[in-house]
Scaffold this motif. Structure first.
Motif, PDB file in Angstrom:
ATOM      1  N   ALA A  50      24.800  26.097 145.591  1.00 58.85           N
ATOM      2  CA  ALA A  50      26.006  26.108 146.426  1.00 58.85           C
ATOM      3  C   ALA A  50      26.264  24.717 146.989  1.00 58.85           C
ATOM      4  O   ALA A  50      25.335  24.006 147.374  1.00 58.85           O
ATOM      5  CB  ALA A  50      25.836  27.102 147.572  1.00 58.85           C
ATOM      6  N   ASP A  51      27.547  24.330 147.023  1.00 60.52           N
ATOM      7  CA  ASP A  51      27.948  23.022 147.541  1.00 60.52           C
ATOM      8  C   ASP A  51      28.983  23.236 148.635  1.00 60.52           C
ATOM      9  O   ASP A  51      30.060  23.792 148.393  1.00 60.52           O
ATOM     10  CB  ASP A  51      28.536  22.181 146.403  1.00 60.52           C
ATOM     11  CG  ASP A  51      28.962  20.788 146.867  1.00 60.52           C
ATOM     12  OD1 ASP A  51      28.690  20.438 148.040  1.00 60.52           O
ATOM     13  OD2 ASP A  51      29.579  20.071 146.067  1.00 60.52           O
ATOM     14  N   SER A  52      28.645  22.808 149.850  1.00 63.36           N
ATOM     15  CA  SER A  52      29.570  22.994 150.967  1.00 63.36           C
ATOM     16  C   SER A  52      30.882  22.253 150.736  1.00 63.36           C
ATOM     17  O   SER A  52      31.912  22.593 151.329  1.00 63.36           O
ATOM     18  CB  SER A  52      28.923  22.525 152.272  1.00 63.36           C
ATOM     19  OG  SER A  52      28.604  21.137 152.199  1.00 63.36           O
ATOM     20  N   GLY A  53      30.869  21.240 149.844  1.00 60.27           N
ATOM     21  CA  GLY A  53      32.089  20.500 149.550  1.00 60.27           C
ATOM     22  C   GLY A  53      33.127  21.333 148.818  1.00 60.27           C
ATOM     23  O   GLY A  53      34.296  20.948 148.744  1.00 60.27           O
ATOM     24  N   GLY A  58      39.302  23.111 156.257  1.00 60.07           N
ATOM     25  CA  GLY A  58      39.729  23.886 157.412  1.00 60.07           C
ATOM     26  C   GLY A  58      39.157  25.280 157.460  1.00 60.07           C
ATOM     27  O   GLY A  58      39.300  25.971 158.474  1.00 60.07           O
ATOM     28  N   ALA A  59      38.524  25.742 156.378  1.00 63.48           N
ATOM     29  CA  ALA A  59      37.958  27.093 156.344  1.00 63.48           C
ATOM     30  C   ALA A  59      36.495  27.058 156.783  1.00 63.48           C
ATOM     31  O   ALA A  59      35.794  26.064 156.614  1.00 63.48           O
ATOM     32  CB  ALA A  59      38.078  27.687 154.944  1.00 63.48           C
ATOM     33  N   ALA A  60      36.033  28.180 157.331  1.00 61.51           N
ATOM     34  CA  ALA A  60      34.642  28.265 157.777  1.00 61.51           C
ATOM     35  C   ALA A  60      33.694  28.494 156.608  1.00 61.51           C
ATOM     36  O   ALA A  60      32.565  28.013 156.604  1.00 61.51           O
ATOM     37  CB  ALA A  60      34.482  29.390 158.800  1.00 61.51           C
ATOM     38  N   GLN A  61      34.173  29.215 155.609  1.00 56.08           N
ATOM     39  CA  GLN A  61      33.319  29.485 154.455  1.00 56.08           C
ATOM     40  C   GLN A  61      34.171  29.849 153.250  1.00 56.08           C
ATOM     41  O   GLN A  61      35.338  30.245 153.376  1.00 56.08           O
ATOM     42  CB  GLN A  61      32.330  30.615 154.748  1.00 56.08           C
ATOM     43  CG  GLN A  61      32.982  31.979 154.908  1.00 56.08           C
ATOM     44  CD  GLN A  61      31.946  33.097 155.055  1.00 56.08           C
ATOM     45  OE1 GLN A  61      30.791  32.852 155.382  1.00 56.08           O
ATOM     46  NE2 GLN A  61      32.354  34.322 154.804  1.00 56.08           N
ATOM     47  N   ALA A  62      33.562  29.696 152.079  1.00 62.12           N
ATOM     48  CA  ALA A  62      34.178  30.144 150.826  1.00 62.12           C
ATOM     49  C   ALA A  62      33.459  31.409 150.378  1.00 62.12           C
ATOM     50  O   ALA A  62      32.262  31.585 150.629  1.00 62.12           O
ATOM     51  CB  ALA A  62      34.068  29.063 149.760  1.00 62.12           C
ATOM     52  N   ALA A  63      34.199  32.289 149.723  1.00 60.57           N
ATOM     53  CA  ALA A  63      33.607  33.541 149.258  1.00 60.57           C
ATOM     54  C   ALA A  63      34.077  33.831 147.833  1.00 60.57           C
ATOM     55  O   ALA A  63      35.228  33.591 147.482  1.00 60.57           O
ATOM     56  CB  ALA A  63      33.992  34.695 150.177  1.00 60.57           C
ATOM     57  N   VAL A  64      33.160  34.332 147.026  1.00 56.93           N
ATOM     58  CA  VAL A  64      33.466  34.736 145.660  1.00 56.93           C
ATOM     59  C   VAL A  64      32.904  36.140 145.456  1.00 56.93           C
ATOM     60  O   VAL A  64      31.760  36.413 145.817  1.00 56.93           O
ATOM     61  CB  VAL A  64      32.840  33.785 144.621  1.00 56.93           C
ATOM     62  CG1 VAL A  64      33.317  34.134 143.224  1.00 56.93           C
ATOM     63  CG2 VAL A  64      33.165  32.337 144.940  1.00 56.93           C
ATOM     64  N   GLU A  65      33.720  37.011 144.897  1.00 56.85           N
ATOM     65  CA  GLU A  65      33.273  38.364 144.593  1.00 56.85           C
ATOM     66  C   GLU A  65      33.615  38.672 143.145  1.00 56.85           C
ATOM     67  O   GLU A  65      34.648  38.218 142.630  1.00 56.85           O
ATOM     68  CB  GLU A  65      33.962  39.388 145.508  1.00 56.85           C
ATOM     69  CG  GLU A  65      33.649  39.182 146.986  1.00 56.85           C
ATOM     70  CD  GLU A  65      34.545  40.017 147.880  1.00 56.85           C
ATOM     71  OE1 GLU A  65      35.459  40.690 147.340  1.00 56.85           O
ATOM     72  OE2 GLU A  65      34.352  39.996 149.110  1.00 56.85           O
ATOM     73  N   VAL A 103      29.567  30.652 150.878  1.00 58.74           N
ATOM     74  CA  VAL A 103      29.049  29.316 151.172  1.00 58.74           C
ATOM     75  C   VAL A 103      29.780  28.826 152.420  1.00 58.74           C
ATOM     76  O   VAL A 103      31.012  28.777 152.439  1.00 58.74           O
ATOM     77  CB  VAL A 103      29.305  28.328 150.017  1.00 58.74           C
ATOM     78  CG1 VAL A 103      28.695  26.969 150.342  1.00 58.74           C
ATOM     79  CG2 VAL A 103      28.752  28.865 148.714  1.00 58.74           C
ATOM     80  N   SER A 104      29.016  28.484 153.462  1.00 59.08           N
ATOM     81  CA  SER A 104      29.645  28.012 154.692  1.00 59.08           C
ATOM     82  C   SER A 104      29.905  26.515 154.601  1.00 59.08           C
ATOM     83  O   SER A 104      29.325  25.807 153.764  1.00 59.08           O
ATOM     84  CB  SER A 104      28.754  28.310 155.899  1.00 59.08           C
ATOM     85  OG  SER A 104      27.631  27.454 155.904  1.00 59.08           O
ATOM     86  N   SER A 105      30.764  26.035 155.474  1.00 59.90           N
ATOM     87  CA  SER A 105      31.077  24.599 155.482  1.00 59.90           C
ATOM     88  C   SER A 105      29.869  23.782 155.915  1.00 59.90           C
ATOM     89  O   SER A 105      29.830  22.572 155.700  1.00 59.90           O
ATOM     90  CB  SER A 105      32.254  24.338 156.428  1.00 59.90           C
ATOM     91  OG  SER A 105      31.971  24.844 157.723  1.00 59.90           O
ATOM     92  N   GLU A 106      28.857  24.434 156.518  1.00 58.44           N
ATOM     93  CA  GLU A 106      27.614  23.726 156.880  1.00 58.44           C
ATOM     94  C   GLU A 106      26.595  23.754 155.752  1.00 58.44           C
ATOM     95  O   GLU A 106      25.524  23.147 155.865  1.00 58.44           O
ATOM     96  CB  GLU A 106      26.971  24.355 158.133  1.00 58.44           C
ATOM     97  CG  GLU A 106      27.729  24.092 159.427  1.00 58.44           C
ATOM     98  CD  GLU A 106      28.883  25.077 159.594  1.00 58.44           C
ATOM     99  OE1 GLU A 106      28.844  26.140 158.936  1.00 58.44           O
ATOM    100  OE2 GLU A 106      29.821  24.783 160.353  1.00 58.44           O
TER     101      GLU A 106
END
Length: 565
Positions: A50-53, A58-65, A103-106
């Protein structure tokens, strides 16, 4: 196969759902619209790092389902259940598998498998059973000898699988024996010193003959002997108080008088009788204590300075064992285990001979297994070269010839063969390794041809191609599209492409559409049909979605794709 994917806040994609399904799905879109994010999202679902980039600005996290259709009782379902998840039966022996990844931005992330949180490694375990992804990096990977060997072994099927398993077992056996023999030979002097030291230690411990708990018992005896006079005085004083031989009143005599006085009148009062019984019991106890004190004094008289010296001497012997071995218990344990180790060390000469005999036998078996594996690979190499050559002719390389060379190599866990894929792009050209002689477009077609051929003997549920058409166009692109459609007859195929000639053969055409909402770029995905699909094809052909000439060409391509002509 993948039924559906949903991407949220991944790259430029705010929220998009991709209806995929069976057959050949083409994904197109303008440059920068986020087509590559589809492959990135799929990679996350397959356990890639996972890559936070990749998280949308502006989003807190990315999600894939993702929703996969898998065999209800196959290896994928078994691994999911092993991880604590489950699949949803849908009938006909099939089931739906739900996978997710955030994946969170952190940089923190979480994976879900079959409705349960699981390590990302579980996704990676499932990847080999679910999808084969080919992108620009995978085309480059085809240049490596290991990737070429893996392709040949896949094509060789069960014959190579069995031969390779037999070779690997023989290799592991030989390596184990060789390592043991090397260690034994290298450490011979050290093992001789160990045997000498162990023999001396065992002799010392046997001479001392320590017993479990002996230290504590000796400590108690030493304490007793060191305070013998004080113990004597205390015991004599207590004995005199209980039973005085000089005629003076003592405890036993006084208790006897009290008992007799109470017995005379006890019949008149039950309470007094009970007290009389208590006094009688005290008399008995006092008598027992007096006898015990007499015995204690007699035993104390037999002890003396000579016994204390003997105890101290024994404690010194045990202290020496403690200094050497850490504790008396450790010394006793060494005595129990050291003999077996000494037998092993003393057996080094015979053991060396036995190991050499075993290693020679293992080496002979390894040679035989290696020859069988090489023979299987060479047979498969001839068939793979001929089949891929035929595919390349259909992929607008009419004069190309591909050969697969199996040459001797340094022994390793995978065999003794170096596999090289060689390409002669035109008559008269010497075959050269694809790692050095193939252009980008040729390499793309070689990779696709290999996958089409291998899929005939080793089908993969889903293929994902990320711009497999890079570096080609025109008639070659049409043949790439035709081959992807052919591959989709036995596997699900998803292709991210920028060529209308390829997209025309897809049964399912998705486009990634870029839009603007203020400062944030978002993308969404739409399924194209009818006029919308013709317009997108025209855009791919000319950059103009409303050009009459481009639309006419687009319709011709779509008709070609439908008929396969």
């Amino acid at each position: 196969m993948i039924e559906e994917m949903r991407l949220r806040d991944l790259g430029v994609i705010a929220d998009a759902t991709l209806p995929i399904g069976r057959g050949f799905t083409a994904i197109t879109g303008e440059t920068g619209a986020g087509k590559t994010m589809v492959v990135t999202g799929l990679g996350l679902l397959l356990g890639q790092r996972a890559d936070s980039g990749a998280v949308r600005k502006g989003a807190a996290q990315a999600a894939v389902e993702g929703v996969w259709l898998v065999p209800e009782d196959g290896p994928v379902a078994a691994r999911v259940r092993e991880a604590g998840g489950d699949v949803e039966p849908v009938g006909g022996g099939s089931a739906e598998l739900y996978l997710g990844r955030t994946v969170s931005s952190e940089g923190r992330g979480r994976a879900t498998v079959g409705g349960r949180t699981a390590p990302a490694g579980v996704l990676a375990d499932l990847a080999d059973e679910l999808v084969v992804v080919h992108g620009q990096s995978d085309q480059l990977r085809l240049k490596s000898s290991s990737a070429q060997r893996e392709a040949l072994d896949r094509f060789g099927g069960e014959t190579i699988t069995v031969a390779r398993a037999a070779y690997r077992a023989a290799w592991d056996t030989w390596r184990t024996l060789d390592a043991e023999l090397t260690t034994l030979t290298t450490d011979r002097d050290a093992r001789a010193r160990e045997a000498e030291q162990l023999r001396a230690a065992i002799a010392e411990i046997e001479a001392a003959a320590p017993l479990p708990g002996e230290e504590e018992e000796l400590a108690r005896r030493a304490e007793r002997l060191a305070n013998a006079e004080e113990l004597r005085i205390a015991a004599v004083t207590a004995h005199a108080a209980l039973s005085n031989e000089d005629g003076a009143p003592d405890v036993i005599t006084l208790l006897a008088e009290a008992r007799r006085a109470l017995e005379r009148i006890a019949a008149s009062d039950d309470a007094l009788a009970a007290i009389g019984e208590q006094v009688a019991d005290l008399g008995y106890r006092a008598t027992d204590a007096s006898v015990a004190l007499s015995g204690y004094l007699a035993d104390l008289d037999e002890s003396g300075p000579h016994e204390l010296a003997a105890v101290d001497e024994r404690r010194a012997v045990l202290a020496g064992l403690t200094r050497t071995h850490g504790s008396v218990d450790a010394a006793i344990a060494l005595l129990e285990t050291g003999s077996a180790r000494l037998v092993e060390l003393d057996d080094d000469g015979d053991r060396l001979q036995r190991l050499e005999t075993q290693r020679d036998a293992a080496a002979a078996e390894l040679d035989s297994a290696a020859e069988r594996l090489t023979a299987a690979r060479r047979d498969a190499a001839a068939r793979l070269g001929a089949a891929v050559t035929e595919e390349l002719h259909a992929l607008a390389l009419p004069d190309a010839r591909l050969t697969v060379d199996v040459a001797p190599a340094t022994p390793a866990g995978h065999g003794r063969d170096e596999v090289s894929i060689l390409l002669a792009p035109h008559p008269g050209a010497d075959p050269r390794p694809v790692s050095r002689g193939a252009s980008g477009g040729e390499l793309s077609r070689v990779m696709l041809a290999i996958e089409v051929v291998i899929a005939g003997v080793d089908p993969v549920p889903t293929f994902v191609f990320d711009e497999v058409d890079a570096g080609i166009g025109g008639a070659a692109a049409i043949e790439v599209g035709r081959r992807l459609a052919r591959l989709a007859e036995s596997s699900q195929v998803i292709a991210v492409t920028h060529l209308a000639q390829v997209a025309a053969f897809a049964g399912n055409h998705l486009t990634v559409v870029k839009g603007h909402d203020g400062a944030v770029t978002a993308s969404s995905v739409r399924r194209l049909e009818g006029a919308e699909r013709e317009a997108e094809m025209a855009r791919l052909l000319s950059g103009l979605s409303d050009s009459d000439a481009a639309l006419t060409h687009a319709r011709e391509l779509l008709e070609t794709g439908r008929t396969g002509a």
